[in-house]
Design a protein around this motif. Structure first.
Motif, PDB file in Angstrom:
ATOM      1  N   VAL A  97      -1.766  -3.783  -3.763  1.00  0.00           N
ATOM      2  CA  VAL A  97      -2.118  -2.759  -4.746  1.00  0.00           C
ATOM      3  C   VAL A  97      -1.233  -2.995  -5.967  1.00  0.00           C
ATOM      4  O   VAL A  97      -0.013  -3.018  -5.853  1.00  0.00           O
ATOM      5  CB  VAL A  97      -1.891  -1.339  -4.188  1.00  0.00           C
ATOM      6  CG1 VAL A  97      -2.075  -0.300  -5.297  1.00  0.00           C
ATOM      7  CG2 VAL A  97      -2.825  -1.060  -3.034  1.00  0.00           C
ATOM      8  N   LEU A 108      -6.921  -3.132  -6.100  1.00  0.00           N
ATOM      9  CA  LEU A 108      -6.639  -3.371  -4.681  1.00  0.00           C
ATOM     10  C   LEU A 108      -7.340  -4.641  -4.241  1.00  0.00           C
ATOM     11  O   LEU A 108      -8.543  -4.808  -4.443  1.00  0.00           O
ATOM     12  CB  LEU A 108      -7.125  -2.199  -3.830  1.00  0.00           C
ATOM     13  CG  LEU A 108      -7.208  -2.445  -2.309  1.00  0.00           C
ATOM     14  CD1 LEU A 108      -5.830  -2.740  -1.712  1.00  0.00           C
ATOM     15  CD2 LEU A 108      -7.858  -1.264  -1.608  1.00  0.00           C
ATOM     16  N   PRO A 210      -2.666   6.071  -1.366  1.00  0.00           N
ATOM     17  CA  PRO A 210      -3.520   5.066  -1.991  1.00  0.00           C
ATOM     18  C   PRO A 210      -4.965   5.270  -1.503  1.00  0.00           C
ATOM     19  O   PRO A 210      -5.411   4.677  -0.522  1.00  0.00           O
ATOM     20  CB  PRO A 210      -2.933   3.735  -1.494  1.00  0.00           C
ATOM     21  CG  PRO A 210      -2.283   4.080  -0.190  1.00  0.00           C
ATOM     22  CD  PRO A 210      -1.834   5.504  -0.296  1.00  0.00           C
TER      23      PRO A 210
END
Length: 251
Positions: A97, A108, A210
């Motif tokens: 990331v 990503l 995330p």
């Protein structure tokens, strides 16, 4: 001083010397001297850790159109190698990331370290208090609602308010060790879709997780669960200077 241009020539010459050397009482000293030179040649001819990573990047790039930056890849592979040395990798995937990029970009990447294939390249959200379109602030503190940098190892899944979710265990005490305590996990979110960019001018934001687009979240989670590596990167000076995973000698 022997340089790399002459290293291979010297190595072939030394090999021939050893092949045709017969033992004589005075030959031991010559053999010892030649062995020392041979070892120096081999040390110079062998690629450095940085060169190995650069070659690996080129191998990935030849078969994958979308790649992380070379610098984030270099740091990611350095830490991945250390995690392997520590026998923490069970699933040979590496997720990168890159929070130095805006949320409007796909930041990503999920890499298969055995096939050198980029399996996924998609959007990922950062924490509410980490920034707007750009991620600027990071924390390991509970209730900070900020993202945390560094290396993680994926663990088990569970079902929560965001559906199928994946625990990630932070490997760096100063930067992400409280990820599980904070419930910083990988999960799907509608605010991590491109439609949010069209509506808000950026992705929506998480409480530090995330978060990935819902349409690929289950597939991604089931792919990377169970001991794969995750690296959350940023140009943050404090992290770059103090992470032991990217500053230890590369192997």
């Amino acid at each position: 001083m022997i340089n790399k241009i002459t290293a291979s020539v010297l190595f072939l010459s030394l090999t021939a010397t050893f092949a045709f050397t017969t033992y004589e009482p005075n030959a031991e000293a010559a053999i010892a001297a030649n062995t020392s030179v041979k070892e120096e040649v081999e040390a110079i001819a062998a690629p450095t850790a940085e060169e190995k990573i650069s070659l690996l990047y080129e191998e990935f790039a030849t078969v994958n159109e979308n790649m992380p930056s070379r610098v984030s890849f270099t740091y990611a592979i350095t830490g991945y190698n250390k995690l392997e040395d520590e026998e923490k990798i069970e699933n040979k995937l590496l997720s990168i990331v890159d929070f130095s990029l805006p949320s409007t970009e796909k930041r990503l990447w999920i890499l298969d370290m055995e096939s050198n294939e980029v399996l996924y390249h998609t959007y990922v959200s950062h924490g509410k208090n980490t920034g707007g379109n750009m991620a600027t602030k990071f924390s390991n503190t509970p209730n900070s609602l900020q993202s945390s940098l560094g290396f993680y190892v994926t663990a088990e899944t569970y079902y929560g308010k965001n559906g199928l979710s994946l625990f990630i265990d932070g490997m760096e005490k100063e930067f992400n060790s409280k990820a599980r305590e904070r419930y910083v996990v990988i999960h799907g979110a509608d605010y991590a879709k491109e439609s949010s960019i069209q509506r808000l001018g950026r992705l929506g934001r998480s409480y530090g997780c995330p978060a990935v687009p819902t349409e690929v979240s289950k597939e991604i989670i089931n792919k990377i669960k169970g001991g794969s590596a995750l690296f959350i990167y940023h140009t943050n000076d404090n992290y770059i200077a103090n992470s032991t995973y990217i500053n230890d000698q590369m192997v």
